[in-house]
Enzyme design. Structure first.
Site, PDB file in Angstrom:
ATOM      1  N   ASP A 202       6.574   5.350   0.746  1.00  0.00           N
ATOM      2  CA  ASP A 202       6.674   4.339  -0.310  1.00  0.00           C
ATOM      3  C   ASP A 202       6.055   4.928  -1.565  1.00  0.00           C
ATOM      4  O   ASP A 202       5.952   6.147  -1.672  1.00  0.00           O
ATOM      5  CB  ASP A 202       6.019   3.017   0.112  1.00  0.00           C
ATOM      6  CG  ASP A 202       6.680   1.799  -0.533  1.00  0.00           C
ATOM      7  OD1 ASP A 202       6.745   1.760  -1.774  1.00  0.00           O
ATOM      8  OD2 ASP A 202       7.129   0.897   0.191  1.00  0.00           O
ATOM      9  N   HIS A 224       8.462   7.028  -2.665  1.00  0.00           N
ATOM     10  CA  HIS A 224       9.269   6.375  -3.694  1.00  0.00           C
ATOM     11  C   HIS A 224       8.863   6.776  -5.108  1.00  0.00           C
ATOM     12  O   HIS A 224       9.339   6.186  -6.070  1.00  0.00           O
ATOM     13  CB  HIS A 224       9.190   4.853  -3.544  1.00  0.00           C
ATOM     14  CG  HIS A 224       9.838   4.349  -2.298  1.00  0.00           C
ATOM     15  ND1 HIS A 224       9.844   3.011  -1.960  1.00  0.00           N
ATOM     16  CD2 HIS A 224      10.498   4.986  -1.298  1.00  0.00           C
ATOM     17  CE1 HIS A 224      10.483   2.847  -0.803  1.00  0.00           C
ATOM     18  NE2 HIS A 224      10.874   4.039  -0.386  1.00  0.00           N
TER      19      HIS A 224
END
Length: 363
Positions: A202, A224
Site C-alpha cells: 500500500d 502504492h
C-alpha cells in the site's frame, strides 16, 4: 574509647552508604525488561529501557505510552507478537524527548502471514495495526528493522518527530498482504522521515493531514507510492508545507500522487515532489485525483478541496506499457499555482481523461 570506636564505625558506614548511593541510582536509571507486562509496569522507573526478546501476548499492546521525558527505548533481540484477530496496535509509544532505537542485530517481527488474506482492512480477518506514534513529541525513532506488519505499519500523530533509517519489510506479503501502509501521517507537525526503506502493498507514505512534513532519501518497493491523501472527510483536512524528495519508487502501483475526497472540503498547499525516480510502475506514474469516494475513484472530480502551490520538479522514470504516464483529474478551478519542471515519465499510455489541468502542467 568505646564512644570513639562507635563514632569511627558510624562514620565509616555513613561514608560507604554515600559512596553506594550513585550505584543504586544508576541501576534505577537502566532497566531491562523481558516481558510486555514488566515493561508496562516499570516503564516510568527507568530513563533507559531495554526490551530484550519480548514476546507480546496475543491481543495485547507493548505499551510504552506516558514515558518520562528523555527516556531512551532500545529494542534488543527479536520482538514478536501472539496471534489474535483485533484492531491493535501491537506497539504504542508516547512521551516527550523520547529516543526509540534498536540494538545491533535486533528485529521486530509482526509475522503478518498469520493475518494476511488478501483483504487488508477491507474484510476477512481483523488485523492489528502495528506501531502508534501518537503524542510522541520532540522525539526520534532510529534504525528500527520491522518485518511483516499485519496491516498498517506506522500511525503518526505527533509534533516534531524525526524518523531515520527505518526499514519496513513486508516483501513476504506480495501475494496476500494488503493495506500495509508504511507511514500514515495525520494531524501532525514537523515530521521528518529520512532514509526509509519500504517493501509493502500500500502507500509507502500517506499524509492525510498535517504541516511541515518531509520525506527524503526513501526507497519504496511494491506498494502504492508516495501519496498526499486521501484528504477530506476527517476532522482535520489540511495538508501544507510538505517536501518529498530524493526518493525512488519501484515496482509499485503508483509513483507520486495527490488524492482528495469527492464532495469534501479542505486544503492541500505548498507541496513539493522533487528528484523522484520511478520504475516498474503499473498504474499511474504521476496522478492527481479529486474524485475519491469510499476509498475508490469515481471519475467525477469536485472542487471543495483546493490543491495549490504544488511543485513537481524532476519527477522522472518509466511505467509499464499498460500503465498511464500522467493523470490529472481536478475539479473546476480547484487546482492552481502549480510549478512543473523536469517532469519526464515515459513507457505508458497518455490519458484522454484529464480534466482542469492547471496552467504549466502537462497531462
Amino acid at each position: 574509647m568505646q564512644l570513639l570506636q562507635s563514632s569511627v564505625i558510624a562514620a565509616t558506614v555513613g561514608a560507604a552508604l554515600v559512596a553506594a548511593a550513585p550505584v543504586e541510582l544508576e541501576a534505577r536509571d537502566s532497566c531491562t525488561f523481558t516481558s510486555a507486562a514488566d515493561a508496562k509496569s516499570g516503564k516510568t522507573s527507568c530513563s533507559t529501557i531495554t526490551l530484550s526478546n519480548i514476546e507480546v501476548p496475543a491481543g495485547e499492546t507493548l505499551d510504552l505510552t506516558g514515558l518520562n521525558d528523555g527516556t531512551t527505548v532500545i529494542f534488543s533481540g527479536e520482538t514478536t507478537f501472539g496471534y489474535k484477530e483485533w484492531e491493535g496496535p501491537l506497539i504504542s509509544v508516547s512521551g516527550t524527548n523520547i529516543k526509540v532505537q534498536q540494538a545491533s542485530g535486533a528485529k521486530i517481527d509482526g509475522d503478518g502471514s498469520r493475518w494476511w488474506d488478501g483483504e487488508g482492512g477491507n474484510g476477512g480477518k481483523t488485523k492489528p495495526k502495528f506501531f502508534y506514534a501518537h503524542k510522541l513529541d520532540s522525539s526520534s525513532i532510529t534504525g528500527l528493522q520491522i518485518y511483516n506488519t499485519p496491516v498498517q505499519g506506522f500511525s503518526i500523530q505527533s509534533d516534531n518527530l524525526n524518523i531515520t533509517d527505518v526499514t519496513i519489510d513486508n516483501s513476504a506479503g506480495t501475494a496476500e498482504g494488503h493495506n500495509t501502509d508504511a507511514f500514515d501521517i495525520g494531524s501532525s507537525t514537523y515530521i521528518n522521515i529520512d532514509g526509509a526503506t519500504v517493501y509493502n502493498q500500500d502507500d509507502c507514505l500517506a499524509i492525510n493531514s498535517g504541516s511541515h512534513i518531509t520525506f527524503t532519501n526513501g526507497y519504496c518497493d511494491g506498494g502504492h507510492g508516495l501519496s498526499i491523501g486521501s484528504v477530506g472527510g476527517r476532522s482535520d483536512n489540511t495538508v501544507e508545507d510538505v517536501t518529498i524528495s530524493n526518493s525512488k519508487v519501484v515496482n509499485s502501483q503508483n509513483g507520486v500522487r495527490i488524492k482528495t475526497v469527492y464532495g469534501a472540503t479542505g486544503t492541500v498547499s505548498n507541496v513539493k515532489f522533487e528528484d523522484i525516480t520511478l520504475s516498474g510502475i503499473t498504474k499511474y506514474g504521476l496522478v492527481v485525483e479529486q474524485d475519491y469516494e469510499n476509498g475508490s475513484p469515481t471519475g467525477t472530480p469536485t472542487n471543495g478541496i483546493t490543491v495549490s502551490g504544488i511543485t513537481f520538479e524532476k519527477v522522472t522514470g518509466t511505467v509499464e506499457s499498460d500503465a498511464t504516464d500522467i493523470y490529472i483529474l481536478c475539479g473546476s478551478g480547484s487546482c492552481t499555482d502549480w510549478t512543473w519542471s523536469g517532469v519526464s515519465i515515459t513507457g505508458g499510455k497518455t490519458s484522454s481523461k484529464c480534466e482542469n489541468v492547471p496552467t504549466g502542467a502537462s497531462c
